[in-house]
Scaffold this motif. Structure first.
Motif, PDB file in Angstrom:
ATOM      1  N   LYS A   1       7.394  24.867 -12.492  1.00 54.15           N
ATOM      2  CA  LYS A   1       6.874  25.543 -13.667  1.00 54.15           C
ATOM      3  C   LYS A   1       5.412  25.157 -13.869  1.00 54.15           C
ATOM      4  CE  LYS A   1      11.365  24.969 -15.951  1.00 54.15           C
ATOM      5  NZ  LYS A   1      12.063  24.420 -17.156  1.00 54.15           N
ATOM      6  N   PRO A   2       4.646  25.988 -14.551  1.00 48.87           N
ATOM      7  CA  PRO A   2       3.245  25.614 -14.812  1.00 48.87           C
ATOM      8  C   PRO A   2       3.118  24.254 -15.499  1.00 48.87           C
ATOM      9  CG  PRO A   2       3.581  27.930 -15.310  1.00 48.87           C
ATOM     10  CD  PRO A   2       4.939  27.364 -15.000  1.00 48.87           C
ATOM     11  N   GLU A   3       4.074  23.901 -16.316  1.00 48.66           N
ATOM     12  CA  GLU A   3       4.002  22.612 -17.009  1.00 48.66           C
ATOM     13  C   GLU A   3       4.271  21.427 -16.081  1.00 48.66           C
ATOM     14  OE1 GLU A   3       5.800  25.314 -17.935  1.00 48.66           O
ATOM     15  OE2 GLU A   3       7.739  24.712 -18.803  1.00 48.66           O
ATOM     16  N   ASP A   4       4.642  21.678 -14.847  1.00 49.16           N
ATOM     17  CA  ASP A   4       4.772  20.603 -13.861  1.00 49.16           C
ATOM     18  C   ASP A   4       3.422  20.248 -13.241  1.00 49.16           C
ATOM     19  OD1 ASP A   4       7.814  22.160 -12.817  1.00 49.16           O
ATOM     20  OD2 ASP A   4       7.622  20.340 -14.037  1.00 49.16           O
ATOM     21  N   THR A   5       2.402  21.023 -13.545  1.00 45.18           N
ATOM     22  CA  THR A   5       1.075  20.744 -13.026  1.00 45.18           C
ATOM     23  C   THR A   5       0.590  19.376 -13.482  1.00 45.18           C
ATOM     24  OG1 THR A   5       0.458  23.079 -12.911  1.00 45.18           O
ATOM     25  CG2 THR A   5      -1.339  21.475 -13.062  1.00 45.18           C
ATOM     26  N   ALA A   6       0.220  18.541 -12.524  1.00 45.48           N
ATOM     27  CA  ALA A   6      -0.195  17.183 -12.838  1.00 45.48           C
ATOM     28  C   ALA A   6      -0.604  16.485 -11.548  1.00 45.48           C
ATOM     29  CB  ALA A   6       0.943  16.400 -13.495  1.00 45.48           C
ATOM     30  N   VAL A   7      -1.199  15.328 -11.713  1.00 41.50           N
ATOM     31  CA  VAL A   7      -1.375  14.422 -10.582  1.00 41.50           C
ATOM     32  C   VAL A   7      -0.113  13.560 -10.497  1.00 41.50           C
ATOM     33  CG1 VAL A   7      -2.734  12.560  -9.575  1.00 41.50           C
ATOM     34  CG2 VAL A   7      -3.881  14.397 -10.833  1.00 41.50           C
TER      35      VAL A   7
ATOM     36  N   GLN B   1       3.130  28.727  -6.486  1.00 43.50           N
ATOM     37  CA  GLN B   1       3.398  29.687  -7.549  1.00 43.50           C
ATOM     38  C   GLN B   1       4.600  29.243  -8.382  1.00 43.50           C
ATOM     39  OE1 GLN B   1       3.872  33.569  -5.760  1.00 43.50           O
ATOM     40  NE2 GLN B   1       1.662  33.889  -5.666  1.00 43.50           N
ATOM     41  N   PRO B   2       4.665  29.666  -9.624  1.00 43.98           N
ATOM     42  CA  PRO B   2       5.854  29.360 -10.439  1.00 43.98           C
ATOM     43  C   PRO B   2       7.121  29.812  -9.731  1.00 43.98           C
ATOM     44  CG  PRO B   2       4.116  30.254 -11.818  1.00 43.98           C
ATOM     45  CD  PRO B   2       3.634  30.391 -10.403  1.00 43.98           C
ATOM     46  N   GLY B   3       8.128  28.948  -9.790  1.00 44.67           N
ATOM     47  CA  GLY B   3       9.377  29.221  -9.097  1.00 44.67           C
ATOM     48  C   GLY B   3       9.425  28.698  -7.679  1.00 44.67           C
ATOM     49  N   GLY B   4       8.294  28.252  -7.189  1.00 44.74           N
ATOM     50  CA  GLY B   4       8.219  27.750  -5.821  1.00 44.74           C
ATOM     51  C   GLY B   4       8.655  26.312  -5.679  1.00 44.74           C
ATOM     52  N   SER B   5       8.502  25.799  -4.463  1.00 47.95           N
ATOM     53  CA  SER B   5       8.948  24.442  -4.144  1.00 47.95           C
ATOM     54  C   SER B   5       7.848  23.674  -3.427  1.00 47.95           C
ATOM     55  CB  SER B   5      10.188  24.482  -3.250  1.00 47.95           C
ATOM     56  OG  SER B   5      11.270  25.114  -3.901  1.00 47.95           O
ATOM     57  N   LEU B   6       7.875  22.373  -3.598  1.00 49.11           N
ATOM     58  CA  LEU B   6       7.010  21.444  -2.879  1.00 49.11           C
ATOM     59  C   LEU B   6       7.794  20.172  -2.608  1.00 49.11           C
ATOM     60  CD1 LEU B   6       3.480  21.478  -4.590  1.00 49.11           C
ATOM     61  CD2 LEU B   6       4.020  22.222  -2.270  1.00 49.11           C
ATOM     62  N   ARG B   7       7.407  19.479  -1.557  1.00 45.34           N
ATOM     63  CA  ARG B   7       8.016  18.190  -1.256  1.00 45.34           C
ATOM     64  C   ARG B   7       6.913  17.147  -1.128  1.00 45.34           C
ATOM     65  NH1 ARG B   7      10.745  15.791   4.183  1.00 45.34           N
ATOM     66  NH2 ARG B   7      12.464  14.596   3.243  1.00 45.34           N
ATOM     67  N   LEU B   8       6.991  16.138  -1.945  1.00 42.34           N
ATOM     68  CA  LEU B   8       6.052  15.032  -1.892  1.00 42.34           C
ATOM     69  C   LEU B   8       6.653  13.885  -1.078  1.00 42.34           C
ATOM     70  CD1 LEU B   8       4.842  14.870  -5.615  1.00 42.34           C
ATOM     71  CD2 LEU B   8       3.982  16.294  -3.749  1.00 42.34           C
ATOM     72  N   SER B   9       5.777  13.180  -0.385  1.00 38.53           N
ATOM     73  CA  SER B   9       6.191  11.993   0.372  1.00 38.53           C
ATOM     74  C   SER B   9       5.292  10.829   0.002  1.00 38.53           C
ATOM     75  CB  SER B   9       6.087  12.241   1.877  1.00 38.53           C
ATOM     76  OG  SER B   9       6.897  13.310   2.295  1.00 38.53           O
TER      77      SER B   9
ATOM     78  N   THR C   1      -0.421  21.705  -8.426  1.00 37.09           N
ATOM     79  CA  THR C   1      -0.831  22.775  -9.329  1.00 37.09           C
ATOM     80  C   THR C   1       0.148  23.929  -9.208  1.00 37.09           C
ATOM     81  OG1 THR C   1      -3.162  22.165  -9.081  1.00 37.09           O
ATOM     82  CG2 THR C   1      -2.687  24.337 -10.005  1.00 37.09           C
ATOM     83  N   VAL C   2       0.744  24.291 -10.333  1.00 37.93           N
ATOM     84  CA  VAL C   2       1.697  25.404 -10.355  1.00 37.93           C
ATOM     85  C   VAL C   2       1.053  26.538 -11.145  1.00 37.93           C
ATOM     86  CG1 VAL C   2       4.035  26.142 -10.903  1.00 37.93           C
ATOM     87  CG2 VAL C   2       3.575  23.739 -10.329  1.00 37.93           C
TER      88      VAL C   2
ATOM     89  N   GLN D   1       0.848  -1.185   0.000  1.00 43.59           N
ATOM     90  CA  GLN D   1       0.000   0.000   0.000  1.00 43.59           C
ATOM     91  C   GLN D   1       0.889   1.241   0.000  1.00 43.59           C
ATOM     92  OE1 GLN D   1      -0.528  -2.496   2.607  1.00 43.59           O
ATOM     93  NE2 GLN D   1      -1.717  -3.507   1.006  1.00 43.59           N
ATOM     94  N   LEU D   2       0.473   2.227  -0.774  1.00 44.42           N
ATOM     95  CA  LEU D   2       1.227   3.466  -0.909  1.00 44.42           C
ATOM     96  C   LEU D   2       0.333   4.643  -0.575  1.00 44.42           C
ATOM     97  CD1 LEU D   2       2.916   2.645  -4.343  1.00 44.42           C
ATOM     98  CD2 LEU D   2       3.949   2.416  -2.088  1.00 44.42           C
ATOM     99  N   VAL D   3       0.832   5.528   0.281  1.00 42.76           N
ATOM    100  CA  VAL D   3       0.076   6.714   0.665  1.00 42.76           C
ATOM    101  C   VAL D   3       0.928   7.941   0.392  1.00 42.76           C
ATOM    102  CG1 VAL D   3      -1.066   7.944   2.529  1.00 42.76           C
ATOM    103  CG2 VAL D   3      -1.192   5.438   2.425  1.00 42.76           C
ATOM    104  N   GLU D   4       0.437   8.786  -0.516  1.00 41.84           N
ATOM    105  CA  GLU D   4       1.172  10.004  -0.886  1.00 41.84           C
ATOM    106  C   GLU D   4       0.675  11.197  -0.086  1.00 41.84           C
ATOM    107  OE1 GLU D   4       0.536   8.225  -5.281  1.00 41.84           O
ATOM    108  OE2 GLU D   4      -0.871   8.691  -3.677  1.00 41.84           O
ATOM    109  N   SER D   5       1.538  12.172   0.064  1.00 37.77           N
ATOM    110  CA  SER D   5       1.152  13.432   0.691  1.00 37.77           C
ATOM    111  C   SER D   5       2.062  14.533   0.173  1.00 37.77           C
ATOM    112  CB  SER D   5       1.240  13.336   2.213  1.00 37.77           C
ATOM    113  OG  SER D   5       2.565  13.055   2.618  1.00 37.77           O
ATOM    114  N   GLY D   6       1.609  15.784   0.356  1.00 37.00           N
ATOM    115  CA  GLY D   6       2.470  16.917   0.037  1.00 37.00           C
ATOM    116  C   GLY D   6       2.091  17.719  -1.190  1.00 37.00           C
ATOM    117  N   GLY D   7       1.077  17.313  -1.917  1.00 36.58           N
ATOM    118  CA  GLY D   7       0.672  18.095  -3.078  1.00 36.58           C
ATOM    119  C   GLY D   7      -0.013  19.387  -2.671  1.00 36.58           C
ATOM    120  N   GLY D   8      -0.289  20.233  -3.666  1.00 35.97           N
ATOM    121  CA  GLY D   8      -0.969  21.472  -3.386  1.00 35.97           C
ATOM    122  C   GLY D   8      -0.754  22.492  -4.477  1.00 35.97           C
ATOM    123  N   LEU D   9      -1.102  23.723  -4.162  1.00 34.48           N
ATOM    124  CA  LEU D   9      -0.969  24.842  -5.093  1.00 34.48           C
ATOM    125  C   LEU D   9       0.287  25.631  -4.747  1.00 34.48           C
ATOM    126  CD1 LEU D   9      -2.087  26.792  -7.285  1.00 34.48           C
ATOM    127  CD2 LEU D   9      -3.377  27.906  -5.436  1.00 34.48           C
TER     128      LEU D   9
END
Length: 114
Positions: A86-92, A13-21, A111-112, A3-11
């Protein structure tokens, strides 16, 4: 079964950072490969980054130098640090685990946009 449980997505701005787990549980064996795929609207799912339990990494050309994958084998968790988004990184973004079989998480939306 794994089983896999993801977290860390969100909105962000371009140039920003996110960390997924992504935390894996269940019948985990080694060696294995954990990684991240993404699927944008109207596009096919594509590999973003992967890492073997031995530490070998692989990145899509579009994210090299901006994204970094890491994992904690003791916690069966894989991370994706995403910088200079970048906006093109927007995805599930989907977590993936491969050993004796292939398993997928349910996905987390990134969402970027300004």
């Amino acid at each position: 079964q794994v089983q896999l449980v993801e977290s860390g997505g969100g909105l962000v701005q371009p140039g920003g950072s996110l960390r997924l787990s992504c935390a894996a549980s269940g019948s985990i064996v080694r060696p294995n490969t954990m990684g991240w795929y993404r699927q944008a609207p109207g596009k096919q799912r594509e590999m973003v980054a992967s890492m073997t339990s031995g530490g070998t990494t692989n990145y899509a050309d579009s994210v090299k130098g901006r994204f970094s994958i890491s994992r904690d084998n003791a916690k069966n968790t894989v991370y994706l640090q995403m910088n200079s988004l970048k906006p093109e990184d927007t995805a599930v973004y989907y977590c993936n685990h491969r050993s004796y079989a292939t398993y997928w998480g349910k996905g987390t939306l990134v969402t970027v946009a300004s």
